[in-house]
Enzyme design. Structure first.
Site, PDB file in Angstrom:
ATOM      1  N   GLY A 267       0.817  -1.204   0.000  1.00  0.00           N
ATOM      2  CA  GLY A 267       0.000   0.000   0.000  1.00  0.00           C
ATOM      3  C   GLY A 267       0.854   1.257   0.000  1.00  0.00           C
ATOM      4  O   GLY A 267       0.581   2.206  -0.726  1.00  0.00           O
ATOM      5  N   ALA A 268       1.903   1.251   0.808  1.00  0.00           N
ATOM      6  CA  ALA A 268       2.796   2.404   0.901  1.00  0.00           C
ATOM      7  C   ALA A 268       4.024   1.986   1.686  1.00  0.00           C
ATOM      8  O   ALA A 268       4.057   0.920   2.298  1.00  0.00           O
ATOM      9  CB  ALA A 268       2.099   3.586   1.576  1.00  0.00           C
ATOM     10  N   MET A 269       5.028   2.854   1.691  1.00  0.00           N
ATOM     11  CA  MET A 269       6.287   2.543   2.367  1.00  0.00           C
ATOM     12  C   MET A 269       6.817   3.785   3.060  1.00  0.00           C
ATOM     13  O   MET A 269       6.872   4.862   2.470  1.00  0.00           O
ATOM     14  CB  MET A 269       7.300   2.018   1.342  1.00  0.00           C
ATOM     15  CG  MET A 269       8.629   1.648   1.942  1.00  0.00           C
ATOM     16  SD  MET A 269       8.472   0.372   3.207  1.00  0.00           S
ATOM     17  CE  MET A 269       9.862   0.759   4.246  1.00  0.00           C
ATOM     18  N   GLU A 270       7.246   3.613   4.310  1.00  0.00           N
ATOM     19  CA  GLU A 270       7.581   4.729   5.184  1.00  0.00           C
ATOM     20  C   GLU A 270       9.022   5.199   5.082  1.00  0.00           C
ATOM     21  O   GLU A 270       9.542   5.823   6.014  1.00  0.00           O
ATOM     22  CB  GLU A 270       7.294   4.346   6.644  1.00  0.00           C
ATOM     23  CG  GLU A 270       8.245   3.320   7.258  1.00  0.00           C
ATOM     24  CD  GLU A 270       7.799   1.878   7.134  1.00  0.00           C
ATOM     25  OE1 GLU A 270       8.307   1.020   7.871  1.00  0.00           O
ATOM     26  OE2 GLU A 270       6.926   1.611   6.272  1.00  0.00           O
ATOM     27  N   ASN A 271       9.698   4.966   3.966  1.00  0.00           N
ATOM     28  CA  ASN A 271      11.098   5.374   3.825  1.00  0.00           C
ATOM     29  C   ASN A 271      11.335   6.761   4.419  1.00  0.00           C
ATOM     30  O   ASN A 271      10.557   7.680   4.194  1.00  0.00           O
ATOM     31  CB  ASN A 271      11.495   5.418   2.345  1.00  0.00           C
ATOM     32  CG  ASN A 271      10.917   4.274   1.558  1.00  0.00           C
ATOM     33  OD1 ASN A 271      11.276   3.144   1.742  1.00  0.00           O
ATOM     34  ND2 ASN A 271       9.974   4.593   0.672  1.00  0.00           N
ATOM     35  N   GLU A 304       1.929   5.903   7.554  1.00  0.00           N
ATOM     36  CA  GLU A 304       3.308   6.012   7.073  1.00  0.00           C
ATOM     37  C   GLU A 304       4.024   7.176   7.746  1.00  0.00           C
ATOM     38  O   GLU A 304       5.223   7.082   8.047  1.00  0.00           O
ATOM     39  CB  GLU A 304       3.332   6.167   5.549  1.00  0.00           C
ATOM     40  CG  GLU A 304       2.615   5.061   4.779  1.00  0.00           C
ATOM     41  CD  GLU A 304       3.069   3.661   5.154  1.00  0.00           C
ATOM     42  OE1 GLU A 304       4.214   3.482   5.609  1.00  0.00           O
ATOM     43  OE2 GLU A 304       2.261   2.725   4.995  1.00  0.00           O
ATOM     44  N   HIS A 307       5.144   6.261  11.256  1.00  0.00           N
ATOM     45  CA  HIS A 307       6.337   5.407  11.250  1.00  0.00           C
ATOM     46  C   HIS A 307       7.619   6.205  11.454  1.00  0.00           C
ATOM     47  O   HIS A 307       8.649   5.628  11.823  1.00  0.00           O
ATOM     48  CB  HIS A 307       6.444   4.648   9.919  1.00  0.00           C
ATOM     49  CG  HIS A 307       5.851   3.279   9.943  1.00  0.00           C
ATOM     50  ND1 HIS A 307       6.116   2.364  10.932  1.00  0.00           N
ATOM     51  CD2 HIS A 307       5.024   2.640   9.060  1.00  0.00           C
ATOM     52  CE1 HIS A 307       5.478   1.234  10.675  1.00  0.00           C
ATOM     53  NE2 HIS A 307       4.807   1.376   9.554  1.00  0.00           N
TER      54      HIS A 307
END
Length: 879
Positions: A267-271, A304, A307
């Site tokens: 769904g998404a990524m918290e980079n 995100e 995070h």
């Protein structure tokens, strides 16, 4: 058939890394035919490691090694080994620099792990083990380093070059190329690395933190999506303010960026500082996104962003601790969503997901604890158990400690472990130290798999005015775990008198004022609680607010459930009583199909439709019958056809007898004024579209006219899709066909809306039989390389269109097996998720079970089966 079984990795085998990396300098040369990655690692031996002169081991995957040097001196062939999945340097000093150059081909990366291309842009997905697809590296979360990243690319084709942290340099290069350098001042594991390069539109905003710092907010999208950014940016600002107010967490970089990507496995990524989102989880406008999509986007943006502290500043030591960041952050985003909307509705939605899907996971072959003991492929453990049950575990700590002590515990956790990679034990220990509570037994929630069951009995001593509740808990056996210990369970209860008023819960006679709700703490296999001063037999309200992720067994009568539907002050339990009553009625028709539908159910729903004083968002939820998936989960040996017939019969009976009330509900909740995304407006649209769907379910001609007019004139996607869904789920075949064609022609250029168009058909038993599903796979808009398209057709068919998927001839199972095998060759992560419906084959009646198992065995016997699918299939077929 696969011959190389993937290796099992065990928590008990954990060892600290032999080497630490303090600094990573990366230079990316991006070209159309590939990318050259220059990596300089500042490495030193880990003083906590007992490995001695252990060789340097760096993970790799699908890399072409061009050169490797130690402190600037190229290594000869005998000084290192390129094993394909690793680079091993046999002899290294205590501290050194390692220079590695690799060549990769992002344009051919269909796995969508590491660096790949989506719609012409370069982007990354490195969680969990994608960074090893970019360069050789100790790719584990407990190796944390500071990253400096320089990106070089063609200036015209890729004017936007992004990475983690803050931009520190940029300039032009020869040949029409340019570069941007980014520096992240905070150490992070490689899974949080991100890179984006493309021709993107930039949307800007700012946020002023509680300390007065101004943060640049940027959102990058393809030009066609430029009008879909405002809501996500507003949600981001709400999230940032909420995290400051509720958790005291201020953002730490100068810039925060979001990028929307069409092709994304998750769904998404918290980079860190550069969140990459699946387009469907961040792009929204009134014309193209439903109310549910807006709410989902707000929650995911918040998740995100949260995070940044619960996952980035404090990360997990190893992947067994995945719920340390995900469970805690899901709890935080659930708190946020509850504060932004209706807390009761949010709790209902969370509990529905748990009871329908996570409980099924707990009872299936892939059952695992919130902190797993072992895995083969970590991508298979991004599960509802890790996320949703993990969040419930944190919620229970919150229930046990209370708001103030929980906040003190979270403050201590962030302060104590900032910049560290830690474990779930560290999190619980911070809560213990801040509160003074002993949570040693509570830790079993992290260690034991399975859903605890609470069996509740009661008795009323009229002479002594004493009411007794006896609660017995048990935790079922799961693969690899038997003889479970009793767990520490917060069990919220209330009692109602015959007038519907809450009764004081006195633990001893003669006590002063007592609360009307208590959280009972269950720690033994059996507890008996006595409540004094009870003058009449009460109706118990159990597990209020879904205070723990457990099953409750109590012999409620239909009269008691009707009573709770009308009187329980706890909104969640009022909804739950309605669900239990509907389940009881539907199950009675499964056993006796010709039996009469309980007439009091009609009366109960009529009262709901007429009750304008009740929270209309709650009414909208209470009008939704239990899903077929939930009814299957409640069955011992599910007969899907019988469940479908019974549920359809109850829905038809209700809609027929409530036709006038449904029409009145529709008109009463018709849109007035401009579209608004307020809780009241969302509730009204939900009620109106539920009523419309029920009317078309019984073929009502007036309902048909209303649906066609709503589809034509709606000014928002919620009402437009509500009308389309009602038509698609009706027997008006010609009108359905016309509506689908018109909808597609209107939105064919919008990928996110086309995905809705796919899923509304694939999830419909009337429009999504297997021949229609096959046609959708051949449609011009379908793309096998795009996970969203795959999920919207194959995923929706197998997980939502249950009557069609579980066709008694087994054709649905054979179809899914074929698609899983095809996808396994290109995107194993998606394939392993899609195969899940077949893994519950033991749950079904024998005639289904045999065919499901056969389809699963066919997947098992595929040549060169990926490790992702291998693990799921073999665990599902194990004795």
């Amino acid at each position: 058939m696969r011959t190389n079984q993937p290796q099992t990795i065990c928590l008990s085998d954990y060892k600290v890394p032999a080497y630490l990396v303090d600094q990573v300098d990366l230079r990316f040369e991006l070209f159309e035919d590939g990318a050259r990655v220059h990596s300089v690692l500042s490495v030193r031996r880990n003083p906590e490691s007992s490995g001695g002169d252990e060789p340097l081991y760096l993970h790799g995957d699908s890399l072409v090694l061009e050169s490797v040097a130690l402190n600037g001196t190229p290594l000869a062939a005998g000084d290192f080994d390129d094993l394909g999945d690793a680079l091993v340097v046999s002899s290294v000093p205590e501290a050194f620099e390692l220079q590695v150059v690799t060549w990769i081909e992002p344009q051919n990366n269909t796995r969508l792990e590491g660096l790949y291309k989506s719609s012409g842009m370069f982007c990354t997905q490195c969680e969990a083990e994608g960074f090893r697809c970019i360069t050789f590296y100790p790719d584990r979360p407990d190796v944390m380093a500071r990253f400096r990243t320089r990106i070089e690319a063609d200036r015209d084709a890729y004017p936007v070059l992004l990475s983690n942290g803050n931009p520190v340099a940029k300039g032009d290069l020869e040949g029409g190329r340019h570069y941007v350098t980014w520096e992240d001042p905070f150490p992070k594991p490689a899974y949080l690395f991100a890179l984006v390069a493309g021709d993107l539109v930039e949307k800007k905003d700012t946020f002023t933190t509680c300390s007065g710092r101004s943060i640049d907010l940027r959102m990058y999208v393809e030009p066609r999506n430029a009008q879909k950014c405002d809501f996500a940016l507003d949600a981001l600002k709400r999230s940032m303010r909420w995290d400051e107010d509720v958790y005291g967490r201020e953002y730490d970089l100068d810039i925060f960026m979001i990028v929307a990507v069409d092709d994304f496995n998750m769904g998404a990524m918290e980079n860190k500082g550069l969140n990459i989102f699946n387009s469907s989880c961040v792009l929204a406008s009134q014309e193209t996104a439903t109310d549910a999509a807006f709410q989902r986007i707000e929650a995911i943006v918040a998740h995100e962003y949260f995070h940044n502290w619960s996952g980035n500043r404090v990360t997990c030591r190893d992947w067994f601790q995945l719920s340390l960041k995900e469970g805690f952050t899901v709890f935080r985003d659930a708190q946020f969503s509850a504060d932004m909307g209706s807390p009761t509705v949010k709790r209902i939605e969370d509990a529905t997901l748990l009871r329908t899907a996570q409980f099924a996971e707990d009872a299936g072959p892939m059952a695992h604890p919130v902190r797993p003991a072992s895995y083969m492929e970590i991508s298979n453990f991004y599960t509802l158990t890790i996320y949703e049950k993990g969040a419930e575990v944190v919620r229970m700590i919150h229930n046990l400690l209370g708001e103030s002590l929980f906040r003190q515990g979270s403050d201590l956790y962030f302060q104590r472990h900032d910049g560290q990679a830690v474990t779930t034990d560290d999190f619980v220990r911070a809560m213990e130290d801040a509160s003074g509570r002993d949570l040693s037994q509570f830790r079993l929630w992290y260690e034991q798999a399975g859903t605890p069951a609470l069996t509740v009995t009661d008795e009323f001593d009229e002479e002594r005015c004493v009411y007794r509740l006896t609660v017995r808990q048990s935790v079922p056996d799961t693969p690899g775990q038997t003889g479970k210990k009793p767990q520490h369970i917060p069990f919220a209860v209330g009692l109602l008198g015959r007038d519907g008023q809450p009764l004081p819960l006195l633990f001893s006679a003669g006590s002063d004022d007592a609360p009307v709700e208590r959280v009972l703490e269950l720690t033994e296999r059996e507890h008996c609680f006595e409540f004094h001063g009870v003058s009449e037999r009460p109706v118990p309200s159990l597990l209020r607010g879904f205070s723990a992720p457990v099953r409750v067994h109590y012999p409620w009568t239909r009269e008691q459930l009707l009573f709770l539907m009308n009187h329980d002050p706890d909104g969640f339990n009022r909804w739950d009583a309605g669900q239990r009553l509907a389940v009881d009625v539907i199950q009675s028709l499964i056993v006796a199909p010709e039996a009469e539908v309980e007439p009091r159910l009609v009366d109960a729903y009529r009262s709901l439709l007429r009750n304008t004083g009740l929270d209309q968002a709650l009414v909208a939820k209470m009008l939704q019958l239990p899903s077929e998936a939930y009814l299957i989960e409640l069955s011992e040996q599910a007969d899907v056809a019988a469940i479908h017939r019974a549920r359809e019969a109850v829905l038809s009976h209700l809609a027929t007898h409530l036709r006038d009330e449904l029409l009145a509900c529709y008109h009463c909740n018709s849109a007035q004024g401009d579209y608004q995304l307020t809780p009241d407006s969302v509730a009204r649209r939900s009620l109106r579209n539920t009523a419309l769907g029920w009317l078309l379910h019984i073929g009502d001609q007036q309902g048909l006219v209303l649906a066609q007019e709503q589809l034509r004139s709606a000014d928002n996607m919620t009402d437009r899709l509500g009308a389309l869904r009602a038509l698609v789920n009706s027997d008006f075949v010609e009108e359905r066909t016309q509506a689908l064609e018109g909808f597609y022609q209107a939105f064919r250029e919008d990928p996110q809306v086309v995905e809705l168009w796919f899923s509304v058909q694939a999830a419909s038993v009337r429009a999504g039989q297997l021949p229609q599903i096959t046609q959708l796979l051949e449609h011009e808009a379908f793309d096998w390389k795009n996970p969203n398209k795959v999920r919207s057709v194959i995923g929706a068919f197998a997980s939502q269109n249950l009557a069609a998927f579980h066709n008694p001839d087994g054709s649905g199972y054979a179809f899914l097996a074929t698609q899983v095998c095809r996808l396994d060759d290109s995107n194993p992560q998606i394939a392993s998720r899609l195969v899940t419906p077949l893994t519950r084959w033991r749950k079904f009646a024998p005639e289904y079970r045999v065919l499901m198992k056969s389809a699963l065995e066919r997947v098992r016997d595929k040549d060169r089966l990926s490790g992702d699918v291998y693990e799921v299939v073999h665990k599902s077929l194990a004795d």
